[in-house]
Design a protein around this motif. Structure first.
Motif, PDB file in Angstrom:
ATOM      1  N   ILE A 168      50.112  37.218  40.717  1.00 15.91           N
ATOM      2  CA  ILE A 168      48.959  37.582  40.892  1.00 15.91           C
ATOM      3  C   ILE A 168      48.030  38.068  41.663  1.00 15.91           C
ATOM      4  CG2 ILE A 168      46.915  35.540  42.650  1.00 15.91           C
ATOM      5  CD1 ILE A 168      49.227  33.636  42.487  1.00 15.91           C
ATOM      6  N   GLY A 169      48.955  38.879  42.166  1.00 13.57           N
ATOM      7  CA  GLY A 169      48.505  40.081  42.738  1.00 13.57           C
ATOM      8  C   GLY A 169      48.203  41.357  41.843  1.00 13.57           C
ATOM      9  N   MET A 170      48.634  41.251  41.365  1.00 10.64           N
ATOM     10  CA  MET A 170      48.988  42.458  40.253  1.00 10.64           C
ATOM     11  C   MET A 170      47.938  42.814  39.175  1.00 10.64           C
ATOM     12  SD  MET A 170      51.844  44.442  38.270  1.00 10.64           S
ATOM     13  CE  MET A 170      51.724  43.326  36.628  1.00 10.64           C
ATOM     14  N   VAL A 171      48.070  41.562  38.706  1.00  7.96           N
ATOM     15  CA  VAL A 171      46.823  41.097  37.058  1.00  7.96           C
ATOM     16  C   VAL A 171      45.507  41.068  38.018  1.00  7.96           C
ATOM     17  CG1 VAL A 171      46.719  39.055  35.951  1.00  7.96           C
ATOM     18  CG2 VAL A 171      48.951  39.827  35.865  1.00  7.96           C
ATOM     19  N   TYR A 172      45.817  40.544  39.196  1.00 15.29           N
ATOM     20  CA  TYR A 172      44.259  40.427  39.906  1.00 15.29           C
ATOM     21  C   TYR A 172      43.840  41.641  40.012  1.00 15.29           C
ATOM     22  CZ  TYR A 172      40.434  38.088  42.614  1.00 15.29           C
ATOM     23  OH  TYR A 172      39.574  37.604  43.358  1.00 15.29           O
ATOM     24  N   GLY A 173      44.310  42.887  40.195  1.00 14.50           N
ATOM     25  CA  GLY A 173      44.470  44.148  40.361  1.00 14.50           C
ATOM     26  C   GLY A 173      43.295  45.149  39.440  1.00 14.50           C
ATOM     27  N   LEU A 174      45.176  44.225  38.556  1.00 14.97           N
ATOM     28  CA  LEU A 174      44.400  45.487  36.975  1.00 14.97           C
ATOM     29  C   LEU A 174      43.194  45.069  36.778  1.00 14.97           C
ATOM     30  CD1 LEU A 174      48.017  45.009  35.747  1.00 14.97           C
ATOM     31  CD2 LEU A 174      47.113  47.544  36.778  1.00 14.97           C
ATOM     32  N   ILE A 175      43.045  43.759  37.140  1.00 16.31           N
ATOM     33  CA  ILE A 175      41.747  43.046  35.909  1.00 16.31           C
ATOM     34  C   ILE A 175      39.976  43.332  36.494  1.00 16.31           C
ATOM     35  CG2 ILE A 175      40.295  41.027  35.553  1.00 16.31           C
ATOM     36  CD1 ILE A 175      42.830  39.517  34.707  1.00 16.31           C
ATOM     37  N   SER A 176      40.275  43.939  37.839  1.00 19.92           N
ATOM     38  CA  SER A 176      39.236  44.300  39.260  1.00 19.92           C
ATOM     39  C   SER A 176      39.441  45.121  38.426  1.00 19.92           C
ATOM     40  CB  SER A 176      39.223  43.600  40.160  1.00 19.92           C
ATOM     41  OG  SER A 176      38.417  44.168  41.531  1.00 19.92           O
ATOM     42  N   GLY A 177      40.406  46.401  38.535  1.00 18.41           N
ATOM     43  CA  GLY A 177      40.556  47.804  38.608  1.00 18.41           C
ATOM     44  C   GLY A 177      40.048  48.417  37.614  1.00 18.41           C
ATOM     45  N   TYR A 178      40.129  47.642  36.370  1.00 18.61           N
ATOM     46  CA  TYR A 178      40.032  48.087  34.933  1.00 18.61           C
ATOM     47  C   TYR A 178      38.510  47.746  34.311  1.00 18.61           C
ATOM     48  CZ  TYR A 178      39.978  48.922  30.065  1.00 18.61           C
ATOM     49  OH  TYR A 178      39.910  49.905  28.676  1.00 18.61           O
ATOM     50  N   PHE A 179      38.206  46.635  34.551  1.00 19.32           N
ATOM     51  CA  PHE A 179      36.346  46.326  34.100  1.00 19.32           C
ATOM     52  C   PHE A 179      35.218  46.566  35.732  1.00 19.32           C
ATOM     53  CE2 PHE A 179      39.562  43.351  31.898  1.00 19.32           C
ATOM     54  CZ  PHE A 179      39.269  43.649  30.470  1.00 19.32           C
ATOM     55  N   GLY A 180      35.520  46.759  36.896  1.00 16.89           N
ATOM     56  CA  GLY A 180      35.419  47.459  37.426  1.00 16.89           C
ATOM     57  C   GLY A 180      33.468  46.246  37.447  1.00 16.89           C
ATOM     58  N   GLY A 181      32.261  46.870  37.570  1.00 17.08           N
ATOM     59  CA  GLY A 181      31.030  46.399  37.511  1.00 17.08           C
ATOM     60  C   GLY A 181      30.585  45.296  37.806  1.00 17.08           C
ATOM     61  N   LEU A 182      30.434  44.431  37.562  1.00 19.34           N
ATOM     62  CA  LEU A 182      30.198  43.250  38.014  1.00 19.34           C
ATOM     63  C   LEU A 182      31.155  42.306  38.518  1.00 19.34           C
ATOM     64  CD1 LEU A 182      28.230  40.808  38.939  1.00 19.34           C
ATOM     65  CD2 LEU A 182      27.709  39.994  36.504  1.00 19.34           C
ATOM     66  N   LEU A 183      31.954  42.245  37.803  1.00 16.63           N
ATOM     67  CA  LEU A 183      33.862  41.229  37.847  1.00 16.63           C
ATOM     68  C   LEU A 183      34.142  41.584  39.110  1.00 16.63           C
ATOM     69  CD1 LEU A 183      35.108  39.374  36.512  1.00 16.63           C
ATOM     70  CD2 LEU A 183      36.485  40.918  35.361  1.00 16.63           C
ATOM     71  N   ASP A 184      34.321  43.321  38.912  1.00 16.64           N
ATOM     72  CA  ASP A 184      34.886  43.576  40.323  1.00 16.64           C
ATOM     73  C   ASP A 184      34.111  43.453  41.023  1.00 16.64           C
ATOM     74  OD1 ASP A 184      36.779  45.540  41.828  1.00 16.64           O
ATOM     75  OD2 ASP A 184      35.268  46.667  41.761  1.00 16.64           O
ATOM     76  N   GLY A 185      32.271  43.659  40.936  1.00 18.90           N
ATOM     77  CA  GLY A 185      31.850  42.774  42.407  1.00 18.90           C
ATOM     78  C   GLY A 185      32.168  41.136  43.295  1.00 18.90           C
ATOM     79  N   ILE A 186      32.648  40.257  41.726  1.00 16.61           N
ATOM     80  CA  ILE A 186      32.671  39.272  42.270  1.00 16.61           C
ATOM     81  C   ILE A 186      34.099  38.696  42.872  1.00 16.61           C
ATOM     82  CG2 ILE A 186      33.556  36.260  40.960  1.00 16.61           C
ATOM     83  CD1 ILE A 186      30.976  37.560  38.737  1.00 16.61           C
ATOM     84  N   LEU A 187      35.103  39.082  42.457  1.00 18.32           N
ATOM     85  CA  LEU A 187      36.404  39.310  42.567  1.00 18.32           C
ATOM     86  C   LEU A 187      36.746  39.231  44.100  1.00 18.32           C
ATOM     87  CD1 LEU A 187      38.127  40.253  39.268  1.00 18.32           C
ATOM     88  CD2 LEU A 187      37.990  38.126  40.267  1.00 18.32           C
ATOM     89  N   GLN A 188      36.379  41.128  44.420  1.00 19.69           N
ATOM     90  CA  GLN A 188      36.126  41.882  45.709  1.00 19.69           C
ATOM     91  C   GLN A 188      35.640  40.941  46.840  1.00 19.69           C
ATOM     92  OE1 GLN A 188      38.465  44.188  46.196  1.00 19.69           O
ATOM     93  NE2 GLN A 188      39.200  43.357  44.177  1.00 19.69           N
ATOM     94  N   ARG A 189      34.852  40.248  46.538  1.00 24.02           N
ATOM     95  CA  ARG A 189      33.906  39.505  47.306  1.00 24.02           C
ATOM     96  C   ARG A 189      35.006  38.122  47.912  1.00 24.02           C
ATOM     97  NH1 ARG A 189      31.361  42.945  46.774  1.00 24.02           N
ATOM     98  NH2 ARG A 189      33.697  43.931  47.976  1.00 24.02           N
ATOM     99  N   PHE A 190      35.156  37.435  46.544  1.00 22.30           N
ATOM    100  CA  PHE A 190      36.488  36.311  46.505  1.00 22.30           C
ATOM    101  C   PHE A 190      37.802  35.730  47.140  1.00 22.30           C
ATOM    102  CE2 PHE A 190      40.360  33.793  44.995  1.00 22.30           C
ATOM    103  CZ  PHE A 190      39.912  32.592  45.064  1.00 22.30           C
ATOM    104  N   GLN A 191      38.066  37.759  47.065  1.00 17.53           N
ATOM    105  CA  GLN A 191      39.564  38.149  47.652  1.00 17.53           C
ATOM    106  C   GLN A 191      39.427  38.343  49.410  1.00 17.53           C
ATOM    107  OE1 GLN A 191      41.533  41.180  46.423  1.00 17.53           O
ATOM    108  NE2 GLN A 191      40.698  43.011  47.603  1.00 17.53           N
TER     109      GLN A 191
END
Length: 308
Positions: free
Chosen positions: A122-145
């Motif tokens: 969970i943690g590694m995959v979540y961080g990989l997706i959030s850090g690699y794609f960035g942008g709006l997706l990163d913002g949404i994932l970080q707010r949920f976190q």
């Protein structure tokens, strides 16, 4: 003045003794051998690893080969202090504490392994997706976190216990809510740093897919930090389970863990101190060993250590 004595070969060309036209190449050493070599130089880490191996072996084999069962009640043998028959004594129900301690250690180690799997899956995959794609997706994932991190784990477990009974599964579900957050943060930070490197740009220019870039280019260059973080997760998870058990939110009776044994021994610590001291010492040794081993891995996997 000192007298100097000249030797016969002092004025010979070096090329006559050594072929200066050929470069000397250092023999190839695989990276993992360097890691093991640096790890073995750390005596504290080696001692911690030895303690971990011994504790794991005891937790696996003692409950299997012992003539006592960890949940067998024998009131005639209640509250017996440590002796040759019961190495750690017995509790108020006559259960052998030697078997219960190692059975409890097995449960605590199982929870630690589950915590590491949660970190990776969970943690590694979540961080990989959030850090690699960035942008709006990163913002949404970080707010949920941030929302998940703002809810105390004890509150989550208390809510779970209102709809679920106290069990090992409940503790694991509670770990799944917040245990992965620290790993995701570390992974995201490492990805943000690595994805700007030139070899990533070159691989992307050559047409590599995002999946290939993440798992063939990025992950191999950050795995050291992820391994270290996973090692640090183990003592945290063991302590977390012990804390939950100590406040009465752990495993259900007659299941045993180091936390439940400490909690049970605390009730009679003034009369029978061995009931609490022995599992507490095992817990302390286990957590210290994992911390020492984690520190050793951090130093061994640090590339800058090659220059020291």
């Amino acid at each position: 003045m000192e007298d100097y004595e000249f030797m016969v070969n002092d004025f010979e060309f070096v090329g006559e003794q050594v072929d200066i036209t050929k470069d000397e190449v250092e023999p190839f050493h695989p990276g993992w051998k360097d890691v093991i070599k640096r790890f073995c130089k750390n005596k504290g880490a080696v001692a911690g690893l030895i303690c971990i191996v011994i504790i794991i072996c005891l937790s696996i084999f003692v409950p299997m080969v012992s003539s006592y069962q960890f949940d067998a009640i024998d009131t005639a043998s209640a509250n017996i202090e440590p002796n040759s028959a019961h190495l750690f004594g017995t509790d108020e129900y006559g259960r052998d504490l030697f078997v219960r301690c190692w059975q409890g250690t097995r449960i605590s180690l199982f929870i630690a392994v589950v915590a590491v799997l949660i970190d990776v899956l969970i943690g590694m995959v979540y961080g990989l997706i959030s850090g690699y794609f960035g942008g709006l997706l990163d913002g949404i994932l970080q707010r949920f976190q941030e929302i998940m991190n703002s809810i105390p784990t004890l509150v989550i477990l208390t809510i779970l216990l209102t709809v679920m009974k106290s069990s090992l599964f409940t503790v694991i579900i509670a770990l799944m809510f917040t245990e992965w957050i620290a790993m995701s943060r570390i992974t995201r930070a490492q990805v943000l740093k690595v994805k700007q490197e030139e070899y990533i740009l070159a691989s992307r220019t050559l047409g590599s897919s995002s999946f290939r870039l993440i798992f063939r280019e990025i992950v191999p260059n950050i795995y050291g930090q992820l391994i270290i973080m996973s090692m640090m997760t183990i003592p945290n998870a063991i302590f977390y389970e012990a804390y939950l058990a100590f406040v009465g939110l752990g495993l259900a009776v007659p299941q045993a863990s180091l936390g439940t044994l400490i909690n049970e021994g605390f009730n009679s610590v003034l009369v029978y101190p061995y009931m609490m001291i022995i599992p507490a010492v095992i817990l302390a040794i286990l957590m210290l060993s994992f911390n020492l081993c984690g520190d050793g891995l951090r130093d061994a996997l640090d590339p800058t250590m090659k220059e020291r």
